[in-house]
Design a protein around this motif. Structure first.
Motif: not given
Length: 364
Positions: A283-307
């Motif tokens: 829900v915060g809005a950093p000025e520049h894009p955030l870098s998300v590593a694939a393996f921060s999500l894939i192994p645990y079937r995690r979700t990265f979302a916004g609202s």
């Protein structure tokens, strides 16, 4: 002074009157007192004398054109609480003397699928923001709550619980609903371990809501000076995110993380706190894009979302929830004449946790 606006394409012809406000004429100019036009209430309108207006970081971004979309003159303010002073002849939800509130939007198309689902914040045509949006009545831009009054269709006006402090209610109209909406959408409640990243205007509200919803609340902060404050707000535990050992305490254990940080940061560190099927919502809005590593999500079937904010019905639900649980924002009251200094303090994070303007000061 009343004037009659001429009709233009897409503009409704209405009478208007001048009111006092605080705004800016350019990105590099300070805010100062100006005059703006407010429409005379139409049959479905509510006219509100503004008593208090919260100061959101979005106000600063817009006033200084940091999102490159500002039309000047600009009058910020979308955390509005006041008293109803007049109503249109078809208004049924409010009467003169009622306390009322206005949040981040004052209209939407009302016909698209999202508007019909009470998700006006995602209106397909774009909702009408409380400030810096095209004003279909006057043919100018909308002007926000740094002013003595506002006129809004009753469908976009909210009731204020009688037991809450009016000044401390103001930030609920943005900081409150911005954090309440994702917590509610992702079913935060008893049995859930919830992380809140960042204790500021948004984060301090998220702690209060998550705790009131029955969750176990863990706060992540870079500041040792905020540890005791986080516990006062309701946190069950506090993790200093600069300490790698402390960051291991909840690694892979949280059901949900709400990230309220607007500065650049390593989001992977917080994705790593999630268990299987865990969700991190930004829900915060950093000025520049955030870098998300694939393996921060894939192994645990995690979700990265916004609202973003909630719709009108959900915002009223949030206010009612606050009334039931006696939840308000932690505020520092200022006069409108202090707004430029407040912006500089906001940039430094020098507020705990939300500035609120006493709009009576505009009359001085």
């Amino acid at each position: 002074m009343e004037t009659l606006k001429t009709t233009a394409e897409g503009v409704i012809s209405v009478k208007a009157k001048e009111v006092r406000a605080f705004g800016t004429a350019a990105a590099d100019k300070s805010l100062q007192q100006i005059k703006i036009n407010r429409r005379i209430p139409t049959p479905h309108d509510v006219e509100i004398e503004i008593l208090y207006c919260g100061v959101c970081h979005s106000d600063l971004h817009t006033a200084r054109n940091e999102w490159h979309s500002t039309v000047y003159p600009c009058v910020p303010g979308h955390e509005i609480v006041g008293k109803v002073v007049s109503v249109g002849k078809h208004v049924s939800k409010f009467k003169v003397g009622d306390h009322a509130a206005v949040g981040c939007m004052v209209d939407s198309c009302r016909e698209c699928q999202y508007c019909k689902e009470d998700l006006e914040q995602y209106c397909e045509e774009g909702n009408t923001a409380t400030y810096n949006s095209p004003d279909k009545h006057l043919g100018t831009q909308t002007y926000g709550g740094y002013s003595e009054s506002v006129v809004v269709d009753e469908a976009y006006v909210l009731h204020v619980p009688e037991n809450l402090d009016l000044a401390a209610v103001a930030p609920l109209l943005c900081a409150g609903i911005t954090t309440y909406s994702p917590l509610k959408h992702w079913n935060v409640g008893p049995g859930k371990k919830v992380g809140i990243v960042g204790i500021g205007g948004l984060g301090h509200m998220a702690v209060k809501f998550a705790k009131a919803m029955g969750a176990e609340v863990i706060v992540f902060t870079t500041s040792a000076s905020k540890v005791e404050d986080a516990k006062r707000l309701g946190a069950d535990d506090v993790v200093l995110s600069k300490d790698k050992n402390q960051m291991q305490r909840y690694a892979g254990k949280l059901h949900f993380v709400l990230d309220a940080v607007s500065a650049q940061h390593d989001v992977n560190a917080y994705l790593g706190q999630l268990r299987v099927d865990g969700v991190l919502v930004l829900v915060g809005a950093p000025e520049h894009p955030l870098s998300v590593a694939a393996f921060s999500l894939i192994p645990y079937r995690r979700t990265f979302a916004g609202s973003m904010i909630g719709g009108i019905a959900e915002t009223q639900e949030m206010l009612d929830f606050c009334g039931k649980h006696n939840i308000i924002s932690d505020i520092e009251m200022i006069s409108i004449q202090q707004i430029n200094d407040a912006y500089e303090r906001l940039l430094k994070g020098d507020v705990r946790y939300r500035f609120v303007i006493d709009m009576a000061s505009l009359k001085k």
